[in-house]
Write a protein that holds these residues in place. Structure first.
Motif, mmCIF file in Angstrom:
data_model
loop_
_atom_site.group_PDB
_atom_site.id
_atom_site.type_symbol
_atom_site.label_atom_id
_atom_site.label_comp_id
_atom_site.label_asym_id
_atom_site.label_seq_id
_atom_site.Cartn_x
_atom_site.Cartn_y
_atom_site.Cartn_z
ATOM 1 N N THR A 67 16.287 72.835 80.561
ATOM 2 C CA THR A 67 16.190 72.077 79.322
ATOM 3 C C THR A 67 16.275 70.582 79.608
ATOM 4 N N LEU A 68 17.223 70.210 80.464
ATOM 5 C CA LEU A 68 17.354 68.796 80.819
ATOM 6 C C LEU A 68 16.110 68.296 81.548
ATOM 7 N N LYS A 69 15.562 69.127 82.434
ATOM 8 C CA LYS A 69 14.326 68.757 83.137
ATOM 9 C C LYS A 69 13.206 68.498 82.141
ATOM 10 N N ASP A 70 13.055 69.419 81.188
ATOM 11 C CA ASP A 70 11.999 69.284 80.183
ATOM 12 C C ASP A 70 12.184 68.016 79.358
ATOM 13 N N LYS A 71 13.435 67.778 78.928
ATOM 14 C CA LYS A 71 13.707 66.584 78.139
ATOM 15 C C LYS A 71 13.395 65.329 78.947
ATOM 16 N N THR A 72 13.819 65.322 80.216
ATOM 17 C CA THR A 72 13.570 64.170 81.076
ATOM 18 C C THR A 72 12.078 63.974 81.275
ATOM 19 N N VAL B 224 7.151 61.018 80.225
ATOM 20 C CA VAL B 224 5.766 61.010 79.737
ATOM 21 C C VAL B 224 5.630 60.035 78.574
ATOM 22 N N LYS B 225 6.591 60.047 77.650
ATOM 23 C CA LYS B 225 6.541 59.121 76.510
ATOM 24 C C LYS B 225 6.626 57.680 76.982
#
Length: 102
Positions: free
Chosen positions: A62-67, A72-73
């Protein structure tokens, strides 16, 4: 409740032979063998540690995805900002050319 001391099988009443392993018991019944208790405890520990490991991996992913999403943003924002700057610079360059070459 009695268990066979050889295989840990549950026994019904005062059986002389264990129905699972067939060994003669003759008053060797004991209440819940220590080996069985230890095995059950180890199973519980393994289950709980596996669950904790799964939770940790899920949190990590989850942290990887958020990071990754945040990065990307940020890249999109930087790219957008640089495009805006490029447009502004081109407009300024066009204005200079008009002023220098009337």
């Amino acid at each position: 409740m009695n268990f066979c001391i050889f295989c840990g099988n549950k026994l019904m009443g005062n059986e002389v032979f264990c129905p699972k392993c067939g060994k003669r018991l003759d008053n060797i019944h004991i209440e819940v063998p220590v080996k069985k208790l230890i095995q059950d405890e180890l199973k519980d520990i393994k289950k709980s540690s596996l669950n904790e490991e799964k939770e940790f991996v899920n949190e990590k992913n989850t942290l990887k995805d958020k990071t990754k999403n945040h990065i990307v943003k940020e890249i999109q924002n930087i790219t957008r900002d640089s495009l805006i700057e490029d447009k502004e610079m081109s407009v300024l360059t066009d204005e200079r050319e008009i002023v220098e070459n009337p």
